[in-house]
Design an enzyme around this catalytic site. Structure first.
Site, mmCIF file in Angstrom:
data_model
loop_
_atom_site.group_PDB
_atom_site.id
_atom_site.type_symbol
_atom_site.label_atom_id
_atom_site.label_comp_id
_atom_site.label_asym_id
_atom_site.label_seq_id
_atom_site.Cartn_x
_atom_site.Cartn_y
_atom_site.Cartn_z
ATOM 1 N N GLY A 239 0.753 -1.248 0.000
ATOM 2 C CA GLY A 239 0.000 0.000 0.000
ATOM 3 C C GLY A 239 0.779 1.290 0.000
ATOM 4 O O GLY A 239 0.192 2.358 -0.213
ATOM 5 N N ARG A 278 3.081 -1.730 -5.852
ATOM 6 C CA ARG A 278 3.318 -0.498 -6.585
ATOM 7 C C ARG A 278 4.687 0.120 -6.286
ATOM 8 O O ARG A 278 5.350 0.619 -7.184
ATOM 9 C CB ARG A 278 2.225 0.501 -6.200
ATOM 10 N N ARG A 314 -5.666 2.792 -15.964
ATOM 11 C CA ARG A 314 -5.709 3.573 -14.724
ATOM 12 C C ARG A 314 -6.310 4.978 -14.899
ATOM 13 O O ARG A 314 -7.135 5.386 -14.069
ATOM 14 C CB ARG A 314 -4.315 3.664 -14.067
ATOM 15 N N TYR A 318 -9.553 5.150 -12.636
ATOM 16 C CA TYR A 318 -9.409 5.842 -11.344
ATOM 17 C C TYR A 318 -9.201 7.339 -11.506
ATOM 18 O O TYR A 318 -8.911 8.019 -10.517
ATOM 19 C CB TYR A 318 -8.194 5.297 -10.575
ATOM 20 N N CYS A 346 -13.060 3.188 -29.075
ATOM 21 C CA CYS A 346 -14.304 3.903 -29.398
ATOM 22 C C CYS A 346 -15.138 4.247 -28.183
ATOM 23 O O CYS A 346 -16.279 3.782 -28.070
ATOM 24 C CB CYS A 346 -15.098 3.070 -30.379
ATOM 25 N N GLU A 347 -14.594 4.940 -27.249
ATOM 26 C CA GLU A 347 -15.402 5.543 -26.191
ATOM 27 C C GLU A 347 -14.654 6.735 -25.608
ATOM 28 O O GLU A 347 -13.422 6.764 -25.601
ATOM 29 C CB GLU A 347 -15.803 4.541 -25.112
ATOM 30 N N TYR A 375 0.213 -2.115 -12.164
ATOM 31 C CA TYR A 375 -1.198 -2.107 -12.575
ATOM 32 C C TYR A 375 -1.364 -1.537 -13.985
ATOM 33 O O TYR A 375 -2.347 -0.875 -14.280
ATOM 34 C CB TYR A 375 -2.055 -1.348 -11.538
HETATM 35 N N1 LLP Z 1 -1.619 -6.948 -0.557
HETATM 36 C C1 LLP Z 1 -2.943 -7.046 -0.813
HETATM 37 C C2 LLP Z 1 -3.747 -7.972 -0.028
HETATM 38 C C3 LLP Z 1 -3.529 -6.231 -1.811
HETATM 39 O O1 LLP Z 1 -4.826 -6.332 -2.050
HETATM 40 C C4 LLP Z 1 -2.703 -5.340 -2.550
HETATM 41 C C5 LLP Z 1 -3.271 -4.492 -3.614
HETATM 42 C C6 LLP Z 1 -1.332 -5.299 -2.259
HETATM 43 C C7 LLP Z 1 -0.828 -6.115 -1.252
HETATM 44 C C8 LLP Z 1 -0.380 -4.404 -2.994
HETATM 45 O O2 LLP Z 1 -0.671 -3.071 -2.826
HETATM 46 P P1 LLP Z 1 0.355 -1.943 -3.369
HETATM 47 O O3 LLP Z 1 1.618 -2.031 -2.566
HETATM 48 O O4 LLP Z 1 0.605 -2.230 -4.796
HETATM 49 O O5 LLP Z 1 -0.360 -0.677 -3.163
HETATM 50 N N2 LLP Z 1 -5.332 -1.392 -9.607
HETATM 51 C C9 LLP Z 1 -5.186 -0.369 -8.597
HETATM 52 C C10 LLP Z 1 -4.531 -0.886 -7.330
HETATM 53 C C11 LLP Z 1 -5.229 -2.097 -6.720
HETATM 54 C C12 LLP Z 1 -4.553 -2.604 -5.474
HETATM 55 C C13 LLP Z 1 -5.122 -3.896 -5.051
HETATM 56 N N3 LLP Z 1 -4.491 -4.528 -3.950
HETATM 57 C C14 LLP Z 1 -4.407 0.806 -9.199
HETATM 58 O O6 LLP Z 1 -4.063 0.757 -10.377
HETATM 59 O O7 LLP Z 1 -4.149 1.789 -8.520
#
Ligand code: LLP
Length: 421
Positions: A239, A278, A314, A318, A346-347, A375
């Site tokens: 996160g 990320r 993205r 978002y 096409c959107e 992502y």
């Molecule tokens: N652990 C769990 C249980 C998760 O659900 C996630 C992300 C992570 C770790 C990794 O999180 P990070 O360090 O990458 O923030 N598609 C979205 C982000 C979805 C995140 C889902 N879970 C975007 O493009 O921002």
């Protein structure tokens, strides 16, 4: 910090010219920097030292097997959320005892796969999942190591689609019910409690919500120990956010995160697991695209690229911002103009940016989206029958295609026409 910079007026990925990759591979494509992936993994690992720890890369952010192999060779564990991701981790040579299995809807087949192939722990998200896992483990004559993912009811202060730690979200077991769930886990055959898991959301730009959640986990861990459970690991999820614009954002660094973790949890005699996605992959990747047309609209100019929302979703999903830079460096003081940067799909949602100030680009010019490693490729689709775009990995002065662009024949031949048609 990343390893994408201009050299001799041309954008480079490490020591390789991005235009040279484009000439060989064709656009659009993703390109990743091995040095940046390595550096970000190591920053986390160093930040948690000297606490015993395992940095489990969240495969969902970037799941190419070559990238997993690179990180696995550095000692990374992997956080997987599906049977497919589990098999990717194994294909990259990561041993089962470095793989944690997260996710709110694990199927019995996925549990069987992981129990047979080897697993470090399941992060269990509900009572029914606990019962299913107990049944599958017992049927296989084995024991499933588990942590229960608790929902601490903390506001992660991030985009609503990626916040996971509030009680209204589908994730985890409410922390108030955790003691009862652990008591149930301890009573079930085939289950071994090893720790507590929490993950409150993605792209957090402040440490305070993490600290609030980890403080609650700390209290819970002490309580669970008093209840007689062996809590030897705390999985703190992922996160930590990254700067998507180079100017005004300054999310906390892994070292600040590590200092906070050690302050809150350092005396507990536990092994820390984290699941960053990320922060390891995001700034390690670019999406490179070519301008197809410049279209002069009513009061605005459109930069129509050969990349689209199906390649990088993205912005449309978002409202996310990605810096867009020219592959040939503009000279200082050269004019810019605002463009609406769009793809061919096409959107109207197929818009990457509105009114973005860019150099005076023309058809045939190349641009790069920064911070597209996380992502990006993993969320791509073949919408409009646009082939999934290639992924390229650079290390020093060498590069390799690590996923090739499929041919139209390959795409179309996956469909089959019933004989009665
Ligand atoms: N652990 C769990 C249980 C998760 O659900 C996630 C992300 C992570 C770790 C990794 O999180 P990070 O360090 O990458 O923030 N598609 C979205 C982000 C979805 C995140 C889902 N879970 C975007 O493009 O921002």
């Amino acid at each position: 910090m990343d390893h994408f910079q201009y050299s001799g007026g041309m954008l480079h990925a490490e020591d390789v010219s991005v235009s040279e990759i484009a000439a060989q591979v064709g656009t659009p494509f993703y390109v990743y920097s091995a040095a940046t992936l390595t550096r970000h993994f190591q920053l986390f690992s160093e930040a948690l030292s000297p606490m015993p720890h395992l940095v489990c890369f969240a495969i969902k952010s970037l799941s190419n097997v070559a990238v997993l192999k690179l990180l696995g060779q550095l000692g990374a564990g992997m956080d997987v959320v599906s049977g497919g991701e589990y098999l990717r981790a194994k294909a990259a040579g990561v041993p089962g005892d470095r793989i944690v299995f997260s996710g709110v809807g694990k199927t019995r087949d996925e549990m069987r796969m992981a129990l047979t192939g080897g697993i470090r722990q399941f992060n269990v998200e509900s009572e029914p999942e606990l019962l299913a896992l107990s049944a599958v483990a017992t049927e296989l004559g084995t024991t499933a190591p588990i942590a229960i993912r608790v929902n601490p009811d903390v506001d992660a202060k991030t985009h609503e689609k990626i916040a996971t730690g509030k009680s209204e979200n589908k994730f985890g077991i409410p922390i108030a019910k955790a003691r009862a769930a652990y008591a149930q886990a301890a009573s079930l055959p085939g289950i071994k409690v090893v720790g507590v898991d929490v993950h409150i959301g993605s792209q957090l730009t402040d440490l305070a919500p993490f600290e609030a959640a980890f403080t609650k986990v700390r209290e819970l861990a002490l309580q669970l120990r008093a209840d007689g459970h062996q809590i030897t690991r705390l999985d703190l999820g992922g996160g930590l956010g990254i700067p998507y614009t180079r100017s005004n954002e300054a999310p906390p660094l892994p070292v600040d995160y590590g200092t906070m973790v050690k302050r809150v949890l350092g005396d507990l005699d536990v092994e820390i697991e984290i699941e960053p996605g990320r922060l390891i992959s995001g700034n390690s990747g670019l999406l490179v695209s070519e301008v197809i047309y410049v279209k002069n609209g009513e009061g605005r100019d459109f930069l129509i690229l050969d990349a689209a929302m199906n390649d990088l979703v993205r912005p449309s999903m978002y409202g996310a911002h990605h810096d867009i830079i020219p592959v040939i460096e503009g000279t200082p003081g050269s004019p810019t103009q605002p463009f609406d940067v769009v793809g061919p799909v096409c959107e109207t949602g197929d818009t990457f940016a509105k009114g973005r100030d860019l150099p005076l680009l023309a058809a045939g010019d190349l641009v790069a989206f920064r911070s597209a490693g996380a992502y990006g490729a993993v969320m791509a689709s073949e919408y409009n029958t646009r082939p999934l775009i290639p992924e390229v990995l650079v290390q020093g002065d060498q590069f390799a295609v690590i996923r090739a662009r499929p041919t139209f024949d390959e795409i179309i031949s996956r469909d089959s026409i019933p004989e009665w048609l």
